[in-house]
Design a protein around this motif. Structure first.
Motif, short mmCIF file in Angstrom:
data_model
loop_
_atom_site.label_atom_id
_atom_site.label_comp_id
_atom_site.label_asym_id
_atom_site.label_seq_id
_atom_site.Cartn_x
_atom_site.Cartn_y
_atom_site.Cartn_z
N CYS B 6 -6.98 -0.35 8.91
CA CYS B 6 -5.80 -0.56 8.07
C CYS B 6 -5.10 0.77 7.88
O CYS B 6 -5.71 1.74 7.43
CB CYS B 6 -6.20 -1.13 6.71
SG CYS B 6 -6.90 -2.76 6.83
N ASP B 38 -5.94 7.73 6.97
CA ASP B 38 -5.95 6.62 7.92
C ASP B 38 -6.00 7.14 9.35
O ASP B 38 -6.54 6.47 10.24
CB ASP B 38 -4.73 5.73 7.71
CG ASP B 38 -4.68 5.18 6.29
OD1 ASP B 38 -5.65 5.38 5.55
OD2 ASP B 38 -3.66 4.57 5.93
N ALA B 123 -4.77 6.34 -0.10
CA ALA B 123 -3.44 6.65 0.42
C ALA B 123 -2.87 7.77 -0.43
O ALA B 123 -3.02 7.74 -1.65
CB ALA B 123 -2.56 5.41 0.35
N THR B 128 -5.15 5.61 -4.89
CA THR B 128 -6.07 4.84 -5.71
C THR B 128 -7.42 4.59 -5.03
O THR B 128 -8.44 4.53 -5.69
CB THR B 128 -5.49 3.45 -6.06
OG1 THR B 128 -5.56 2.61 -4.92
CG2 THR B 128 -4.07 3.56 -6.54
N GLY B 129 -7.42 4.36 -3.72
CA GLY B 129 -8.67 4.03 -3.06
C GLY B 129 -9.20 2.65 -3.41
O GLY B 129 -10.40 2.40 -3.29
N1 LIG Z 1 0.21 -1.26 2.90
C1 LIG Z 1 -0.94 -1.02 3.52
N2 LIG Z 1 -1.09 -1.38 4.83
C2 LIG Z 1 -2.26 -1.15 5.47
N3 LIG Z 1 -3.30 -0.54 4.92
C3 LIG Z 1 -3.22 -0.14 3.64
C4 LIG Z 1 -2.04 -0.37 2.87
N4 LIG Z 1 -2.25 0.12 1.63
C5 LIG Z 1 -3.50 0.64 1.64
N5 LIG Z 1 -4.09 0.47 2.84
C6 LIG Z 1 -5.44 0.90 3.25
O1 LIG Z 1 -6.22 1.13 2.10
C7 LIG Z 1 -6.58 2.50 2.00
C8 LIG Z 1 -6.58 2.92 0.55
O2 LIG Z 1 -5.29 2.83 0.00
P1 LIG Z 1 -5.02 2.94 -1.56
O3 LIG Z 1 -5.97 1.99 -2.24
O4 LIG Z 1 -3.60 2.57 -1.74
O5 LIG Z 1 -5.31 4.36 -1.97
C9 LIG Z 1 -5.61 3.24 2.89
O6 LIG Z 1 -6.15 4.45 3.36
C10 LIG Z 1 -5.39 2.21 4.01
O7 LIG Z 1 -6.45 2.25 4.93
#
Ligand SMILES: Nc1ncnc2c1ncn2[C@@H]1O[C@H](COP(=O)(O)O)[C@@H](O)[C@H]1O
Ligand SMILES: Cc1cc2nc3c(=O)[nH]c(=O)nc-3n(C[C@H](O)[C@H](O)[C@H](O)COP(=O)(O)OP(=O)(O)OC[C@H]3O[C@@H](n4cnc5c(N)ncnc54)[C@H](O)[C@@H]3O)c2cc1C
Lengths: 353, 271
Positions: B6, B38, B123, B128-129
């Motif tokens: 992802c 990513d 991200a 947030t993770g």
């Molecule tokens: N819109 C998105 N599309 C694809 N993968 C995502 C998306 N948002 C978050 N991810 C995946 O989830 C991980 C953690 O994201 P986050 O929870 O937003 O910090 C990222 O490193 C991506 O691998």
């Protein structure tokens, strides 16, 4: 869903939940510092909302820790014990937490933003279909609406955002270690312990923990009494050597900003701030660091902060105990030389206490 | 082995502007890049493919421009990419994001069963993770966060050994596939992209899906509507007072620091 005004804040969405909960993380029978800090922070929220503060304790043979949790501010401790919970695993811990949350319905639920705390909180939020705010550094409640105001640095600017979860309960947040204050341990405090049992068998677990390896070689930055932290203002990797040199003399830990880590001058485990370590040493040197909010949240609770920056308007001076407006490349070599002389005169070597 | 990574497109700068009306990111103000974590997730998949064989798909939810980061992933070594893009996804928090992505993963796995899903640790914009573990819950597969090494993949027993970072060290765990990993940056270095990958990436067109291409979607769980959290207010933290400025030339300033250090002698032991 009705959009009638009278419906606002009420309805089918579990808004009757009551109570403030803190997920108490224990590793090998020792409670993590951040959990005690959260009991301190949670106490304030619970008092404002006039509800009990509860600690949530999972593990194998951990019941005796319940008393400690009460000494640090909880009115209630919910305990789930099982041999399957001996080591942290998302699968089993999540089940235990969800069991409690569904049965006793808290309105606010806080977790330490540690690897395991974030892990369990993310899983629980998904199953309870509720909001989770990550890595908060400020907590408050709006009493009338019983809304948790969870604030965190945002968007790379020097700005904080308050995240709200209006229609779902519990309102959940993970909170950075070392930004909240634990209460004094008070052995006179009493509270109630509620035990629940979890139907779970080792055979049904998909994940096994084979080995836990403590990294003893790497002295954690979080334990250092003095930290010398350098920023992008050091110019290049070679100049950054001055940071290492000063730290070496002082027996201090070396830290860097995210920009420094991204430039490859330091490895990621030396990064201080929102996405790195949070530290509270006795003395923190901030050298060539602008003082972005994401950096400040990781170090501003240090006891003495000494900042060197050539820009008199750098935000770092806002949090520093002592500030020097000057060129680090000029001041540092002199400081290093004087330090050597000062301690040489006293006829000895400096070793870290 | 079918590995799905992802990947998210994120703004790359410290000077991201915020729309004061909506309190959301003004994405036009910053160049968009593949979330650095990513990139490491894709690289992890490439290493696994090299060792165990298989195929790598990447999946992203985002605006149409997010094809760029899918191409970037192909450059690193992905075989194909899916972009889910639709107005209905806009404004999603982590709960709604993991919901949408899990629906896309359902469809991908129908085309070709998935053995492993890899996400970044977080991200860099939202930071947030939470999306990775959220996806794992929705698909009911084991999540393993903070991964620093994938040490052993056994295709026969369908079990995998993983090193996971914890407070003060790491743990070695074993879990069954399919599972979902979120990786730390230290897991690998991104290799230089071989020329054939670059050429492939330049010509590559990802598979693009809208909500209507996904099955069993509850639209109330998507985008802003499906997001329990909202940004309440933005504020600059109260300005702290700041302390004492040390005057004089560099020599004097250094002297004053030495004095401060000497006042805290207990931190050193001088023999
Ligand atoms: N819109 C998105 N599309 C694809 N993968 C995502 C998306 N948002 C978050 N991810 C995946 O989830 C991980 C953690 O994201 P986050 O929870 O937003 O910090 C990222 O490193 C991506 O691998
Ligand atoms: C989601 C997110 C998470 C983040 N997490 C973190 C984090 O965990 N930790 C972190 O640190 N940052 C983090 N950041 C980045 C943060 O916003 C800043 O960009 C970063 O802290 C700036 O690093 P810096 O102070 O080294 O560099 P700069 O902001 O470039 O500052 C350099 C400073 O050095 C001064 N200077 C230049 N030359 C000299 C000299 N010769 N002598 C003295 N002073 C000099 C300049 O005046 C300037 O103030 C994050 C950002 C985002 C968006």
């Amino acid at each position: 869903m009705s959009n009638g005004k009278s419906q606002e804040g009420r309805g089918p969405l579990m808004l009757d939940n009551r109570g403030v909960w803190v997920y108490v993380e224990q590793n090998e029978g020792v409670i993590e510092g951040v959990s005690l800090e959260l009991l301190g922070a949670g106490r304030k929220l619970a008092d404002k909302l006039e509800v009990p503060l509860a600690g949530i304790l999972l593990g194998d043979n951990v019941r005796e820790l319940a008393e400690e949790i009460i000494f640090y501010g909880a009115d209630e401790v919910y305990v789930v014990e099982s041999p399957v919970l001996k080591q942290y695993r998302t699968e089993s811990y999540m089940k235990g937490v969800i069991l409690l949350a569904e049965k006793y319905k808290p309105e606010i639920f806080l977790y330490g933003a540690t690897p395991n705390g974030k892990d369990v909180a993310s899983a629980v939020a998904t199953d309870l279909s509720t909001g989770l705010t990550a890595d908060t550094t400020m907590l408050d409640v709006e009493v009338e609406k019983r809304l948790l105001e969870a604030s965190r640095p945002a968007f790379g600017g020097n700005i904080m955002a308050t995240i709200l979860c209006k229609k779902h309960r519990p309102q959940m947040a993970t909170v950075r270690p070392k930004v909240m204050k634990a209460l004094e341990r008070d052995t006179a405090r009493t509270g109630r312990v509620i035990e629940e049992s979890l139907e779970i068998r080792e055979e049904d677990m998909r994940t096994k923990v084979l080995e836990i390896v403590k990294d003893v070689t790497k002295k954690s930055l979080a334990d250092a009494h003095i930290i010398v932290c350098g920023g992008k203002g050091m110019g290049d990797e070679r100049n950054f050597g001055l940071i290492h040199e000063l730290a070496g003399l002082l027996g201090a830990g070396v830290g860097g900003t995210r920009d420094v880590v991204e430039a490859g001058w330091l490895s990621h485990d030396h990064q201080i701030g929102q996405t790195g370590e949070t530290v509270t040493p006795k003395i923190y040197f901030a050298i060539g660091i602008s003082g972005a909010i994401q950096h400040l949240v990781g170090m501003k609770n240090s006891e003495i902060i000494i900042a060197i920056n050539k820009d008199p308007n750098a935000p770092i001076f806002g949090v520093s105990t002592y500030g020097i407006v000057g060129d680090a490349l000029e001041v540092l070599p002199i400081l290093i030389k004087q330090f050597k002389e000062a301690f040489h005169e006293k006829g000895g070597e400096v070793t870290h206490a | 082995m079918h590995i799905v990574v992802c990947v998210k497109q994120v703004p790359d700068t410290k000077i991201i502007k915020i729309n004061p009306k909506t309190n959301t990111l003004d994405r036009r103000s910053a160049p968009a890049i593949l979330n650095p974590y990513d990139a490491h997730a894709v690289q992890t998949a490439v290493s696994i493919k090299e060792a165990a064989g298989g195929e790598i798909s990447v999946l992203s939810m985002g605006p149409p421009q997010a094809v760029d980061i899918i191409k970037k992933s192909v450059e690193i070594g992905a075989d194909r990419g899916y972009l889910i893009t639709d107005r209905a996804f806009a404004g999603a928090d982590t709960l709604a994001t993991s919901y949408a992505l899990s629906k896309a993963l359902d469809r991908i796995s129908k085309e070709k069963p998935i053995d492993l899903i890899i996400c970044g640790k977080h991200a860099i914009d939202g930071d947030t993770g939470q999306v990775g573990p959220g996806i794992a819950r929705r698909l009911d597969i084991p999540p393993v966060t903070n991964v620093i090494e994938v040490s052993d993949i056994n295709k026969d027993t369908r079990r995998v050994k993983i090193k996971r970072k914890i407070i003060n060290g790491y743990e070695l765990i074993e879990t069954e596939m399919p599972c979902l990993l979120t990786v730390e940056k230290e897991i690998n270095d991104i290799a230089y992209s071989p020329l054939p990958n670059m050429i492939k990436a330049a010509r590559y067109t990802p598979i693009i899906w809208a909500v209507s291409d996904l099955e069993d979607v509850d639209r109330t769980q998507l985008g802003l509507k499906g997001s329990p959290t909202i940004v309440g207010k933005m504020f600059t933290p109260p300005k702290p007072e700041g302390g004492h400025m040390l005057d004089g030339n560099a020599d004097d300033q250094a002297k004053q620091i030495i004095d401060i250090l000497l006042q805290n002698k207990e931190l050193f032991s001088v023999n």
